[in-house]
Design a protein around this motif. Sequence first.
Motif, PDB file in Angstrom:
ATOM      1  N   VAL A  13      48.689  73.004 -76.221  1.00 31.31           N
ATOM      2  CA  VAL A  13      48.035  72.105 -77.164  1.00 31.31           C
ATOM      3  C   VAL A  13      48.079  70.668 -76.642  1.00 31.31           C
ATOM      4  N   ASP A  14      49.218  70.267 -76.086  1.00 31.34           N
ATOM      5  CA  ASP A  14      49.376  68.897 -75.595  1.00 31.34           C
ATOM      6  C   ASP A  14      48.400  68.571 -74.473  1.00 31.34           C
ATOM      7  N   ARG A  15      47.939  69.537 -73.737  1.00 30.05           N
ATOM      8  CA  ARG A  15      47.084  69.282 -72.589  1.00 30.05           C
ATOM      9  C   ARG A  15      45.599  69.303 -72.912  1.00 30.05           C
ATOM     10  N   ASP A  16      45.241  69.460 -74.171  1.00 34.05           N
ATOM     11  CA  ASP A  16      43.835  69.495 -74.568  1.00 34.05           C
ATOM     12  C   ASP A  16      43.631  68.498 -75.712  1.00 34.05           C
ATOM     13  N   PRO A  17      42.995  67.359 -75.438  1.00 32.91           N
ATOM     14  CA  PRO A  17      42.829  66.335 -76.483  1.00 32.91           C
ATOM     15  C   PRO A  17      42.180  66.852 -77.768  1.00 32.91           C
ATOM     16  N   GLU A  18      41.249  67.792 -77.656  1.00 31.06           N
ATOM     17  CA  GLU A  18      40.625  68.343 -78.859  1.00 31.06           C
ATOM     18  C   GLU A  18      41.625  69.172 -79.668  1.00 31.06           C
ATOM     19  N   LEU A  19      42.480  69.928 -78.972  1.00 32.23           N
ATOM     20  CA  LEU A  19      43.504  70.705 -79.681  1.00 32.23           C
ATOM     21  C   LEU A  19      44.555  69.796 -80.304  1.00 32.23           C
ATOM     22  N   VAL A  20      44.889  68.701 -79.644  1.00 30.08           N
ATOM     23  CA  VAL A  20      45.830  67.738 -80.223  1.00 30.08           C
ATOM     24  C   VAL A  20      45.299  67.254 -81.564  1.00 30.08           C
ATOM     25  N   GLU A  21      44.026  66.873 -81.596  1.00 34.45           N
ATOM     26  CA  GLU A  21      43.431  66.385 -82.849  1.00 34.45           C
ATOM     27  C   GLU A  21      43.333  67.494 -83.887  1.00 34.45           C
ATOM     28  N   ARG A  22      42.987  68.673 -83.444  1.00 34.12           N
ATOM     29  CA  ARG A  22      42.904  69.801 -84.370  1.00 34.12           C
ATOM     30  C   ARG A  22      44.267  70.096 -84.977  1.00 34.12           C
ATOM     31  N   TYR A  23      45.311  70.094 -84.141  1.00 36.33           N
ATOM     32  CA  TYR A  23      46.670  70.354 -84.625  1.00 36.33           C
ATOM     33  C   TYR A  23      47.147  69.254 -85.562  1.00 36.33           C
ATOM     34  N   ARG A  24      46.794  68.019 -85.282  1.00 35.29           N
ATOM     35  CA  ARG A  24      47.165  66.893 -86.153  1.00 35.29           C
ATOM     36  C   ARG A  24      46.505  67.049 -87.527  1.00 35.29           C
ATOM     37  N   ASP A  25      45.211  67.380 -87.529  1.00 31.93           N
ATOM     38  CA  ASP A  25      44.444  67.421 -88.769  1.00 31.93           C
ATOM     39  C   ASP A  25      44.591  68.718 -89.559  1.00 31.93           C
ATOM     40  N   ASP A  26      44.798  69.827 -88.855  1.00 32.92           N
ATOM     41  CA  ASP A  26      44.883  71.135 -89.506  1.00 32.92           C
ATOM     42  C   ASP A  26      45.956  71.976 -88.822  1.00 32.92           C
ATOM     43  N   PRO A  27      47.225  71.628 -89.050  1.00 34.89           N
ATOM     44  CA  PRO A  27      48.280  72.357 -88.340  1.00 34.89           C
ATOM     45  C   PRO A  27      48.313  73.846 -88.658  1.00 34.89           C
ATOM     46  N   GLN A  28      48.158  74.214 -89.911  1.00 34.36           N
ATOM     47  CA  GLN A  28      48.226  75.629 -90.262  1.00 34.36           C
ATOM     48  C   GLN A  28      47.081  76.400 -89.612  1.00 34.36           C
ATOM     49  N   GLY A  29      45.877  75.883 -89.723  1.00 25.83           N
ATOM     50  CA  GLY A  29      44.729  76.554 -89.125  1.00 25.83           C
ATOM     51  C   GLY A  29      44.843  76.653 -87.615  1.00 25.83           C
ATOM     52  N   THR A  30      45.352  75.591 -86.983  1.00 25.28           N
ATOM     53  CA  THR A  30      45.502  75.603 -85.528  1.00 25.28           C
ATOM     54  C   THR A  30      46.548  76.608 -85.092  1.00 25.28           C
ATOM     55  N   VAL A  31      47.677  76.656 -85.784  1.00 24.62           N
ATOM     56  CA  VAL A  31      48.731  77.618 -85.438  1.00 24.62           C
ATOM     57  C   VAL A  31      48.214  79.040 -85.622  1.00 24.62           C
ATOM     58  N   GLU A  32      47.535  79.312 -86.726  1.00 28.53           N
ATOM     59  CA  GLU A  32      46.997  80.650 -86.972  1.00 28.53           C
ATOM     60  C   GLU A  32      45.975  81.035 -85.901  1.00 28.53           C
TER      61      GLU A  32
END
Length: 120
Positions: A13-32
Amino acid sequence: MSKYLLNKFLFTVDRDPELVERYRDDPQGTVEWWEAGEANRILACHTGESSTWLAFTDDERAALTEHDHVRLFELGAHPFLTLTLFIAMFERDNTEPLAFQKEYGRKLAHLSPPYPDIAT
């Protein structure tokens, strides 16, 4: 519990700026999403190869969903991985230089050696 899987999540996640933002904004959805599709891909990107058995425990999933870096450390996640990812997500919310890093350290200050094993 899989320290490997926790660290793999934090690393990828840390190496993909889009995933960083996704994880920040929607942690549950990103983890799932990540657990359902990315968790069992072979690191090193061999096309078509994957595993089938890796999954987060409920405790790991909750810590990731809550952005709980203290609990992640207690579970064996590498502190450098949580620190770099969480700086990318939360340092911008602070006006004081190094504010997030200082808070990160304060929240871990209650821990003393021997620290949880972070070897994978």
